[in-house]
Design a protein around this motif. Structure first.
Motif, mmCIF file in Angstrom:
data_model
loop_
_atom_site.group_PDB
_atom_site.id
_atom_site.type_symbol
_atom_site.label_atom_id
_atom_site.label_comp_id
_atom_site.label_asym_id
_atom_site.label_seq_id
_atom_site.Cartn_x
_atom_site.Cartn_y
_atom_site.Cartn_z
ATOM 1 N N TYR A 158 0.841 -1.180 0.000
ATOM 2 C CA TYR A 158 0.000 0.000 0.000
ATOM 3 C C TYR A 158 0.891 1.251 0.000
ATOM 4 C CZ TYR A 158 -3.987 -2.997 1.071
ATOM 5 O OH TYR A 158 -4.970 -3.954 1.011
ATOM 6 N N ASP A 160 1.459 3.372 2.210
ATOM 7 C CA ASP A 160 2.241 3.569 3.431
ATOM 8 C C ASP A 160 3.333 2.517 3.602
ATOM 9 O OD1 ASP A 160 0.808 1.314 4.031
ATOM 10 O OD2 ASP A 160 -0.188 2.134 5.808
ATOM 11 N N ILE A 447 -5.739 7.820 3.926
ATOM 12 C CA ILE A 447 -5.841 6.515 3.275
ATOM 13 C C ILE A 447 -7.030 6.567 2.323
ATOM 14 C CG2 ILE A 447 -6.166 4.038 3.608
ATOM 15 C CD1 ILE A 447 -5.022 4.345 6.403
ATOM 16 N N GLN A 452 -7.442 -1.245 0.908
ATOM 17 C CA GLN A 452 -6.733 -1.100 2.169
ATOM 18 C C GLN A 452 -7.686 -0.711 3.289
ATOM 19 O OE1 GLN A 452 -3.697 1.921 2.254
ATOM 20 N NE2 GLN A 452 -2.702 1.067 4.055
#
Length: 491
Positions: A158, A160, A447, A452
């Protein structure tokens, strides 16, 4: 007690029988297990896959079992090639699974794929496909190629930097392998080929044997249909199709025998004395690891009666989740106690309330029957509130702490029903908990990836439900424990 062998097992039953046999085999091999799950072992249990396991057989090959789509008739079996296409896809999926789980070498260069095949929804048979001398060097090349691809694209991470769930990673590997090896599956190939895939395997295989087991006998229409449904795959790889000897069924125990034969001939060194159809059906009605051990490893099985709540029903429970792991219990799993009783009380309370309102404020001369009918029509507007006031309510309040949804407070109010000894408060339901968590995750917009967000929502929901057990229903607690609901939450 009269034993009925006339019920036809469905796919759920097949998977749960396979789970019981798998756990019995692993316990025999000294792998630690609990009632319905196994710890990962680097030798005998190669890992979980789909509804079951990838197991190391006694001959060192890797074994797994699937149940397959229905075969309807000879014409469709020939045209659609459903068994061959599923065999093809699952071989690719297994190889991709090994790559996705970072195995830089195949656990074995021999593999057995068992397929329980449904005929007309009236009969089960087994096809055991054996792949011998799979090319290890070619696997290593494929593994390295994907590692380079994944590092370049970062498709398994993802934004992050956290890793995506294994099912997503495996799907990414499958897509890479298909492109890298020029593989096409049924339905996504050139329309001029009638939608059939090319049956190209990702690795070279020395020999493929296709062994068919039918508890009605060797020379059956079912064997013929399976042979036709795998003919394109067999021709491509010069695989031999063989009708095998096996025990005959008594009653409608074809499903029981198909799963038994898969484990007996795919995983073990077959024993000389096999169980009876009655033994197998007794086992199905009392599915646990101890009874599975008796069936697989003893000459004369001695089966114990197992309470329904203690039987292995993993796959049956998993069916209560859809493909996105959202509980279909949500409409009734958020309540404890008698839903019927609550619904009745809510409707009656609403009816009385609205009837009274109609009589007092609308028309004092309105017939009572009309008022009650009006009340019943709109009573659902007050149903939830009235029943919460009567039964009481438990809930949890969330907040965001260090970027993570956590429980800020737990609240409970007692209902009027407590005065007459009725205490079964409404509990926080999983669906509303997931919405609250999702709202906290997305409130700062850091996000944005929907996939996710869903994964994190399920991870936090599982943690919150398990840490606040009394505030959630038994159904919701069962949902978050199911395979696939939530992947392990990182620190």
């Amino acid at each position: 007690m009269t034993l009925s062998t006339f019920s036809f097992l469905d796919s759920t039953n097949i998977n749960d029988l396979a789970r019981a046999y798998s756990l019995a085999y692993l316990r025999k091999k000294k792998v630690k297990i609990n009632k319905a799950e196994s710890e990962i072992d680097n030798n005998w249990n190669v890992g979980k896959f789909e509804e079951g396991y990838l197991l190391r057989a006694e001959d060192n090959s890797i074994f797994t079992l699937f149940n397959f789509p229905e075969i309807v008739d000879q014409k469709l079996a020939t045209e659609r090639q459903v068994v061959g296409s599923n065999l093809h896809e699952n071989f690719v999926n297994i190889i991709s699974h090994f790559i996705a789980t970072d195995k830089n070498a195949l656990p074995s260069n021999n593999m057995k794929i068992g397929m329980c095949i449904n005929h007309h929804n009236t009969h089960w048979t087994l096809l055991l496909a054996e792949f011998s001398t799979i090319n290890q060097a070619e696997y290593k090349t494929l593994f390295n190629a994907y590692q380079k691809h994944a590092k370049t694209t970062k498709e398994n991470q993802y934004e992050d930097g956290s890793a995506k769930p294994i099912n997503i990673i495996r799907n990414n590997v499958v897509n890479f392998v298909k492109k890298y090896k020029k593989i096409s599956f049924n339905g996504n190939s050139d329309p001029r080929s009638n939608g059939l895939g090319n049956n190209q395997l990702p690795l070279k295989v020395g020999k493929i044997a296709l062994n068919h087991f039918d508890s009605l006998g060797k020379k059956t229409t079912y064997a013929s249909n399976v042979a036709k449904s795998v003919s394109t795959f067999a021709k491509k790889h010069k695989a031999k199709f063989s009708a095998m000897d096996c025990q005959r069924q008594s009653g409608n125990t074809c499903g029981d025998w198909s799963v038994y034969n898969a484990f007996q001939y795919g995983l073990l060194k077959p024993k000389k004395q096999h169980p009876t159809s009655a033994n197998l059906r007794h086992f199905f009605n009392n599915r646990d690891v101890t009874n599975a051990h008796q069936i697989l490893f003893t000459a004369k099985p001695k089966l114990k009666k197992i309470a329904q709540k203690n039987q292995i029903c993993i796959t049956e429970n998993a069916q209560k989740l859809d493909d996105n792991y959202v509980a279909v219990f949500k409409d009734f799993g958020n309540k404890s106690g008698s839903l019927v009783g609550r619904t009745f009380l809510g409707l009656v309370s609403g009816a009385i309330f609205y009837a009274g309102m109609a009589l007092v404020f609308v028309n004092p001369l309105l017939p009572i029957a009309g008022a009650l009918a009006s009340g019943l029509t709109v009573s659902t507007l007050l149903y939830k509130r009235l029943t919460e006031l009567f039964f009481g309510q438990k809930t949890v309040v969330l907040e965001k702490k260090n970027g993570k949804p956590v429980v800020k407070d737990k609240l409970e109010h007692r209902g009027f029903g407590d005065f007459i000894g009725v205490h079964m408060p409404y509990q926080k339901d999983l669906e509303s908990l997931e919405k609250d968590i999702q709202s906290l995750i997305t409130e700062d917009s850091s996000i944005t990836d929907k996939q996710q967000i869903e994964v994190l929502t399920h991870q936090y929901a599982k943690k919150i439900v398990e840490e606040n057990s009394s505030f959630f229903s038994a159904q919701d607690k069962a949902v978050v424990k199911l395979d696939g609901y939530a992947h392990k939450l990182g620190r």
